[in-house]
Design an enzyme around this catalytic site. Sequence first.
Site, PDB file in Angstrom:
ATOM      1  N   TYR A  60       0.860  -1.189   0.000  1.00  0.00           N
ATOM      2  CA  TYR A  60       0.000   0.000   0.000  1.00  0.00           C
ATOM      3  C   TYR A  60       0.897   1.241   0.000  1.00  0.00           C
ATOM      4  O   TYR A  60       1.460   1.611   1.013  1.00  0.00           O
ATOM      5  CB  TYR A  60      -0.932   0.024   1.217  1.00  0.00           C
ATOM      6  N   SER A 206     -13.046  -5.791   2.026  1.00  0.00           N
ATOM      7  CA  SER A 206     -14.079  -5.229   1.135  1.00  0.00           C
ATOM      8  C   SER A 206     -15.484  -5.711   1.504  1.00  0.00           C
ATOM      9  O   SER A 206     -16.257  -6.130   0.638  1.00  0.00           O
ATOM     10  CB  SER A 206     -13.791  -5.560  -0.337  1.00  0.00           C
ATOM     11  N   GLY A 211     -17.133  -0.099  -1.380  1.00  0.00           N
ATOM     12  CA  GLY A 211     -17.899   1.145  -1.281  1.00  0.00           C
ATOM     13  C   GLY A 211     -19.223   1.100  -2.015  1.00  0.00           C
ATOM     14  O   GLY A 211     -20.053   1.995  -1.873  1.00  0.00           O
TER      15      GLY A 211
END
Length: 342
Positions: A60, A206, A211
């Site tokens: 990341y 997730s 989202g």
Amino acid sequence: MATVKRIKLGSQGLEVSAQGLGCMGMSAFYGPPKPEPEMIALIHHAINSGITFLDTSDVYGPHTNEILLGKALKEGMRERVELATKFGINFADGKREIRGDPAYVRAACEASLKRLDVDCIDLYYQHRIDSKVPIEVTIGELKKLVEEGKIKYIGLSEASASTIRRAHAVHPITAVQLEWSLWSRDVEEEIVPTCRELGIGIVAYSPLGRGFFSSGAKLLENISKDDIRWHLPRLQPENLDHNKKLFNCVNEMAAKKGCTTSQLALAWVHHQGDDVCPIPGTTKIENFNENIKALSVKLTPEEMTELESIASADAVKGDRYTSDVTTYKDSETPPLSSWKAS
């Protein structure tokens, strides 16, 4: 301050908050990195709210998310959290490669310890499985790192049932991280039962469908042009119209229930069992506050059945990832005997 329930993750003694915090989007993949002081404030707010299980990875950024967490965990914060990071995805000469060879495992761990500025990583995952190296070889090196006190517990991410079994035979696996949500349910067939049979905890990444269960198709109106979600098959125009129906059904049910769509989607993951810890990510305190309230949304067996019929296998069009990304379906490794011979 509301008390967040704690759960046992796996059978080796790791305890975490029943919900974690995915930190990826603070630094990478979901648009430009967010301002460091705001992200540190968010991490502190999460810890003070009782969410103590923090998830990052060396990829990341790369590296910048671990550095961010290292800064956030100063001044007495380190003792209050369970820190998880990952290794195995490497960018060499701009190309993405998966590595699980012993020298790389050790070098990656040492580098993560330095960036996080800690003496020990609580949960260290292999982020993706290197199909060139027998899983026993990779786990063998991780086992040495446990013995040396550099990591406490070993995890796998995106691993198949057979890979999990082979790994667990070398050293107990504490957690498997996998994508699990109302629109990603393929893991329920083989991987989740395997984890349960072996006493391995499940970390659901997730859990809000990247989202999608927060805002449906409107998600694309609010993300920057360099956000990887633009490339996800499920959010492409040819699939999105179909997938919107799923969001609308969950949205209607949430309205009746008196909670938000994302709270309902997250509560569904929580109701999968006390061995499951979802790790929704966010970069905004108000979204964090909304997510934490999912812990108090109670679903009846009838509501679970209704949600599961809405989110049936044909409810979603498109794959989870583009075809160039490895997942548990590509995680088989050669037999150990082949490594010895080489």
